[in-house]
Design an enzyme around this catalytic site. Sequence first.
Site, short mmCIF file in Angstrom:
data_model
loop_
_atom_site.label_atom_id
_atom_site.label_comp_id
_atom_site.label_asym_id
_atom_site.label_seq_id
_atom_site.Cartn_x
_atom_site.Cartn_y
_atom_site.Cartn_z
N ASP A 178 0.84 -1.20 0.00
CA ASP A 178 0.00 0.00 0.00
C ASP A 178 0.87 1.25 0.00
O ASP A 178 0.53 2.27 -0.61
CB ASP A 178 -0.87 0.08 1.25
CG ASP A 178 -1.76 -1.13 1.45
OD1 ASP A 178 -1.22 -2.24 1.59
OD2 ASP A 178 -2.99 -0.96 1.47
N ASP A 323 -5.72 -11.04 -0.74
CA ASP A 323 -6.35 -11.95 0.22
C ASP A 323 -7.82 -11.58 0.34
O ASP A 323 -8.11 -10.55 0.92
CB ASP A 323 -5.63 -11.95 1.57
CG ASP A 323 -5.13 -10.57 2.01
OD1 ASP A 323 -4.87 -9.70 1.16
OD2 ASP A 323 -5.03 -10.36 3.22
N GLU A 516 -11.66 1.69 -0.47
CA GLU A 516 -10.54 0.86 -0.89
C GLU A 516 -10.85 0.08 -2.17
O GLU A 516 -9.94 -0.27 -2.92
CB GLU A 516 -10.18 -0.13 0.24
CG GLU A 516 -11.38 -0.94 0.67
CD GLU A 516 -11.06 -2.06 1.65
OE1 GLU A 516 -9.89 -2.27 1.96
OE2 GLU A 516 -12.01 -2.72 2.10
N GLU A 531 -13.22 -10.49 4.13
CA GLU A 531 -13.20 -10.83 5.55
C GLU A 531 -13.63 -9.71 6.48
O GLU A 531 -13.74 -9.90 7.66
CB GLU A 531 -11.78 -11.23 5.94
CG GLU A 531 -11.25 -12.40 5.13
CD GLU A 531 -9.91 -12.84 5.66
OE1 GLU A 531 -9.87 -13.91 6.24
OE2 GLU A 531 -8.92 -12.10 5.51
#
Length: 556
Positions: A178, A323, A516, A531
């Site tokens: 990031d 992920d 995001e 998640e």
Amino acid sequence: MPEKTWELCLLLLLGLGLGLGSQQALPPPCESQIYCHGELLHQVQMAKLYQDDKQFVDMPLSSAPDQVLQHFNKLVNTHNHSIPADQLQVFLQEHFHAVGQELQPWIPEDWKDSPRFLQKISDSKLRSWAGQLHQLWKKLGKKVKPEVLHHPERFSLIYSQHPFIVPGGRFLEFYYWDSYWVMEGLLLSEMPETVKGMLQNFLDLVQIYGHVPNGARVYYLQRSQPPLLTLMMDRYVTYTNDTAFLWDNIGTLALELDFWTKNRNISVNLGGKSYILNHYYVPYGGPRPESYSKDAELADTLPEGNREALWAELKAGAESGWDFSSRWLIGGPNPDLLSSIRTSKLVPVDLNAFLCQAEELMSNFYTSLGNDSQATKYRNLREQRLAALKAILWDEEKGVWFDYDLENRKKNREFYPSNLAPLWAGCFSDPGVVDKALKYLEDSQILTYRYGIPTSLRKTGRQWDFPNAWAPLQDLVIRGLAKSPSPRTQEVAFQLAQNWIRTNFDAYSQKAAMYEKYDISNGGQPGGGGEYEVQGLSPLAMPLSRRGLAGPMEWS
Ligand SMILES: *[C@@H]1O[C@H](CO)[C@@H](O)[C@H](O)[C@H]1NC(C)=O
Ligand SMILES: *[C@@H]1O[C@H](CO)[C@@H](O)[C@H](O)[C@H]1NC(C)=O
Ligand SMILES: *[C@@H]1O[C@H](CO)[C@@H](O)[C@H](O)[C@H]1NC(C)=O
Ligand SMILES: *[C@@H]1O[C@H](CO)[C@@H](O)[C@H](O)[C@H]1NC(C)=O
């Protein structure tokens, strides 16, 4: 492989390193019996006292870990290992502080009111929006309190000497890949001093741990993230001409690349030849501490003998930055189930493109510093990698690169923006590949998505899949295509950039927040899946709480 065996391997490796006298012994990645392993972690996370497992492992201790563990052992013995939830709550209140207390707000000293890029935006609405985003640096700037330096054992946060910019939302600490895009933004905002401090933090991490961890928490130490440190340095040095800083730290950049060479290499045999490439690979079992209960429950669906391997593959997935994604499930027994994850069995295009670029930059750095032997070493590494990319990952028929599946011995021909990463990284020798990649995008109907480039074409409910679109992946494709000398390819790159800006602007107009990820099947609303809840940031409100981020924000 069971954890103990891994520890043994690590010891052997360390012993070997010492024996050769070429390496310092590195501390094992995270021994904390509170934040990384052990019954306390297990009991608290499995009790699910918080909505998000990350909360507990971010909480500082209010006394020394020995004392906390002693009290916990008493509690465990009193209740014969099944502590009632209310007792556990009381225990946590007594021995832990709330999250975020080890960080303090920091307004970057090089922040200024009117960086030049703002004047260059002619549309007044877009200019005003950009001006509001420029304000965000002041909300996202953080500094670690000195307590963390004096009592590191009481915190999961890793001490950093210099202040930094965090992603925000549930992400209170800095992250590896990031930060590359954060730094690009900082340089656009004319803030090279902040970039230098962040770079120094990363270099310090390499000096201490031998690699850059996924993020600045002890529970992230077992894994890294896409390797962009060398590129960060290049962007900073190009902006400032600070070659003294490069000179001082080039050895540390080399150390970081050695980590990938030594610990993440994979050999692929094809057509009687052997090629060395890299993969994401984390040789540690156990659930990820920050997603403990999810990983533990997922493992319960598998036979006991397969659980450590599952956890290692989940960690490798986290190391990839994706992920999670169908990209790491493909080719497994049931690609719909996360328990089929097999990250390390794939040779990723983007990872190898990033390393190829880093090798080129290192070669240029060493040339500029007058060290020809090192320059040659990295030029040769890049040449070898170019040959391997061509032989293993390039697909002449489709005109693009694909991840290579080591077990099934074939390419994964699904669409991902990462398939174009070598363009972005300048990692190709035939200039014709840029226009071939455009044709590939057309053939795969990617240009029909008007709100952004999807992460994949599989709708799975995972966050790195359709219909989510992520900013870094837009950048990979757009700036890759923009390298083409062909006006048509450049025009497409420009159009894709327009699409993305419009999506971000429209969502911002409605919600006064940046997200995001965006759902491109739904007119570019904030994305979902994965998640945790979608993370958004508003320059207008105070930092958003971890809950309800997707809700509309007020303008005032
Ligand atoms: C503690 O619990 C275990 C099962 O979880 C049981 O076998 C054992 O007898 C218990 N011990 C005491 C002292 O209650
Ligand atoms: C850096 O050096 C180059 C060439 O030596 C020069 O053109 C440029 O203006 C310099 N930039 C800064 C920020 O000093
Ligand atoms: C490649 O990785 C293996 C471990 O998987 C290691 O033993 C070997 O030294 C590495 N190769 C290089 C060139 O470092
Ligand atoms: C080049 O760099 C290597 C590795 O840091 C070093 O051992 C060597 O002495 C350097 N050579 C020159 C000419 O500076």
